[in-house]
Design a protein around this motif. Structure first.
Motif, PDB file in Angstrom:
ATOM      1  N   ASP A  52       9.982 -20.905   5.500  1.00  0.00           N
ATOM      2  CA  ASP A  52       9.113 -21.880   6.408  1.00  0.00           C
ATOM      3  C   ASP A  52       9.792 -21.332   7.568  1.00  0.00           C
ATOM      4  N   ALA A  53       8.851 -21.271   8.302  1.00  0.00           N
ATOM      5  CA  ALA A  53       8.711 -21.159   9.887  1.00  0.00           C
ATOM      6  C   ALA A  53      10.016 -21.977  10.467  1.00  0.00           C
ATOM      7  N   LYS A  54       9.647 -23.307  10.318  1.00  0.00           N
ATOM      8  CA  LYS A  54      10.123 -24.266  11.179  1.00  0.00           C
ATOM      9  C   LYS A  54      11.521 -24.243  10.776  1.00  0.00           C
ATOM     10  N   ASN A  55      12.046 -24.498   9.941  1.00  0.00           N
ATOM     11  CA  ASN A  55      13.533 -24.596   8.959  1.00  0.00           C
ATOM     12  C   ASN A  55      14.221 -23.468   9.599  1.00  0.00           C
ATOM     13  N   SER A  56      14.153 -21.854   9.482  1.00  0.00           N
ATOM     14  CA  SER A  56      13.806 -20.740   9.919  1.00  0.00           C
ATOM     15  C   SER A  56      14.814 -20.447  11.407  1.00  0.00           C
ATOM     16  N   ALA A  57      13.853 -21.332  12.419  1.00  0.00           N
ATOM     17  CA  ALA A  57      14.442 -21.213  13.877  1.00  0.00           C
ATOM     18  C   ALA A  57      15.391 -22.006  13.987  1.00  0.00           C
ATOM     19  N   LYS A  58      15.889 -22.999  13.302  1.00  0.00           N
ATOM     20  CA  LYS A  58      16.915 -24.278  13.239  1.00  0.00           C
ATOM     21  C   LYS A  58      18.813 -23.527  12.924  1.00  0.00           C
ATOM     22  N   TRP A  96      20.985 -22.448   9.481  1.00  0.00           N
ATOM     23  CA  TRP A  96      21.212 -21.284   9.311  1.00  0.00           C
ATOM     24  C   TRP A  96      22.879 -21.659   8.854  1.00  0.00           C
ATOM     25  N   LYS A 152      22.936 -15.194  12.629  1.00  0.00           N
ATOM     26  CA  LYS A 152      22.386 -15.974  12.902  1.00  0.00           C
ATOM     27  C   LYS A 152      21.797 -17.287  13.182  1.00  0.00           C
ATOM     28  N   GLU A 176      23.392 -16.393  16.971  1.00  0.00           N
ATOM     29  CA  GLU A 176      22.111 -15.645  17.862  1.00  0.00           C
ATOM     30  C   GLU A 176      20.922 -17.047  18.074  1.00  0.00           C
ATOM     31  N   LEU A 177      21.055 -17.846  17.918  1.00  0.00           N
ATOM     32  CA  LEU A 177      19.691 -19.588  17.981  1.00  0.00           C
ATOM     33  C   LEU A 177      20.222 -20.339  18.220  1.00  0.00           C
ATOM     34  N   ASP A 178      21.888 -20.918  17.894  1.00  0.00           N
ATOM     35  CA  ASP A 178      22.597 -21.890  19.047  1.00  0.00           C
ATOM     36  C   ASP A 178      22.897 -21.764  20.456  1.00  0.00           C
TER      37      ASP A 178
END
Length: 485
Positions: free
Chosen positions: A44-50, A54, A85, A88-90
């Motif tokens: 799910d692109a939405k989940n994996s972007a949060k 991760w 990850k 990287e994202l936060d």
């Protein structure tokens, strides 16, 4: 011996510190369900972007690694990637790490409260137990990235690499262990063995010495220093190290035996050098003497030829038409001419031999020979002294008994060589006396071989004893009286 120690240590670590016996089956089932859901949500692109997704995934897989490895035997790797990850994202609007990113980074760097390191070590130990050595090495190596000052992961990483025969990696792992303050003498011993196998003796000894700094009284490390010094041809240093060991532990018969053997071997090597020097000295003077003898012989021929020329010439005056006399005179003159040429050649050879003898510095060789004989005698005496010291501690020590027998046996053989090289005149003058001493040496060797056989039924001792008995019977048959010195 050291490898067995490593294996047993790892077994203890994996079975006691991280035993799975207490894991609740319901918990494992829950881990399995949560894993399936997390794996599915990744698509799910939405989940994996949060970053939060991760973080949850990282903690789930970390817990699986720590408490439910049967769900995923490499869960620690997945947790590691998930934490990366999060970092990287936060990010804040200013591009700085957010709260979750800081938490994840703390875990990745082995900060306070982090369990990821333990997760890797635990799953590495499990892979080792399952004989998946490559997988174990991968886990232990990853653990070191999290805690670079740790000794546990580098120890087990070195063990796994060693068993995989990845020697360079094993060296690196054990060196990290030592650099981080590891103290286990077995590791220093094993690392030294790896360097020794590559003939890197200096590093091997440096490793053992570092181990001795951590464990000053360790006998295995001290003994191995001696072994490596011997392997690298540094007998003098080995003798010095072993002498120190026998001083600090005077009742250790094995150390004293080893010291005696060292002196024995040193004596044997010096004996060989003595023979070589004697050969050089003999060759230097012998060649000149031989050429001088031949020169004198040729000069003697000239006198004979001159006498013949005078005699034949007188006869020709009386018989001027005698063709046979003229032929004889021509032959004698031709032979005299050959001798004159031979004399010129031999004079050159004598001069060259004398110059060669000067060039080899005979006086220097004679001094070297005298010094070598003195050192050989000292090493020989030290060998006997230490063998006897062993027997005062352990009267049935096979090595000391057998080697003393061999020592006197070899002395007898060497002395017998003197008799064998005698001419008839020399033998008549002192042959019987030397034979008596030879017999005495063989007789001296006999009881040591007999006691060695009583201590240990070995073929080598039996064979030597049979030879000694045969030789003594031969001397008795010749009426030679044994003279023990």
């Amino acid at each position: 011996m050291k490898k067995l120690f490593f294996v047993s240590a790892l077994s203890l670590f994996s079975l006691s510190a991280f035993s799975q016996d207490a894991v609740n089956k319901a918990m494992v089932d829950q881990f399995r369900k949560d894993k399936e859901k997390s794996d599915k949500d990744m698509s799910d692109a939405k989940n994996s972007a949060k970053a939060s997704f991760w973080m949850d995934r990282a903690k789930l897989y970390e817990n699986i690694a720590l408490q439910g490895s049967e769900v995923d035997s490499s869960a620690a790797k997945t947790a590691l990637e998930a934490y990366k990850k999060v970092v990287e994202l936060d990010l804040t609007k200013k591009g700085e790490p957010g709260k979750s990113a800081k938490e994840a980074q703390n875990i990745l760097s082995g900060g306070e409260g982090s369990q990821l390191f333990n997760a890797f070590v635990k799953q590495g130990a499990e892979k080792y137990q399952a004989k998946n050595l490559n997988g174990a090495l991968e886990m232990f190596t990853a653990a070191q990235e999290i805690n670079q000052k740790d000794t546990l992961a580098s120890l087990y990483g070195g063990i796994a690499a060693q068993q995989l025969e990845k020697k360079d990696i094993a060296k690196t792992q054990f060196e990290k262990y030592a650099a981080n303050g590891g103290k286990d003498p077995s590791v220093f011993y094993g690392l030294a063995q790896l360097y020794r196998a590559d003939n890197d003796f200096d590093k091997a000894i440096a490793t053992l010495n570092k181990g001795l700094e951590m464990s000053p009284g360790n006998k295995d490390l001290k003994a191995e220093v001696v072994n490596i010094l011997l392997a690298s041809g540094k007998e003098d240093q080995a003798i010095s190290e072993l002498t120190a060991l026998t001083t600090s532990d005077p009742n250790n018969a094995q150390n004293i035996v080893n010291l005696a053997i060292l002196y024995d071997n040193t004596s044997a090597k010096m004996n060989q050098k003595i023979k070589e020097l004697q050969g050089k000295l003999g060759a230097g003077s012998g060649k000149a003497n031989s050429a001088t003898t031949n020169l004198e012989s040729e000069k003697g021929k000239i006198e004979v030829y001159d006498g013949e020329v005078k005699r034949i010439s007188a006869l020709i005056k009386k018989q001027p038409k005698n063709a046979d006399l003229k032929r004889q005179l021509a032959e004698v003159n031709a032979k005299k001419k050959e001798s004159v040429a031979a004399i010129a050649k031999l004079e050159g050879e004598v001069k060259a031999s004398q110059e060669a003898a000067k060039g080899s510095d005979m006086a220097s060789l004679e001094k070297e020979l005298a010094d070598l004989k003195a050192k050989q005698a000292e090493a020989s005496n030290k060998a006997v002294e230490n063998y006897k010291k062993v027997l005062s501690i352990d009267a049935a020590n096979y090595d000391a008994l057998y080697n003393l027998g061999v020592f006197y046996f070899n002395e007898a053989v060497q002395l017998k060589g003197e008799v064998d090289n005698m001419n008839m005149t020399e033998y008549q003058q002192r042959g019987k006396e030397v034979e008596g001493r030879v017999c005495g040496k063989f007789k001296k060797a006999k009881p040591y071989f007999e006691k060695a056989i009583q201590s240990k039924d070995e073929a080598e001792a039996k064979e030597n004893l049979n030879t000694v008995n045969t030789v003594l019977e031969q001397f008795a048959g010749k009426g030679v009286a044994c003279v023990e010195e």
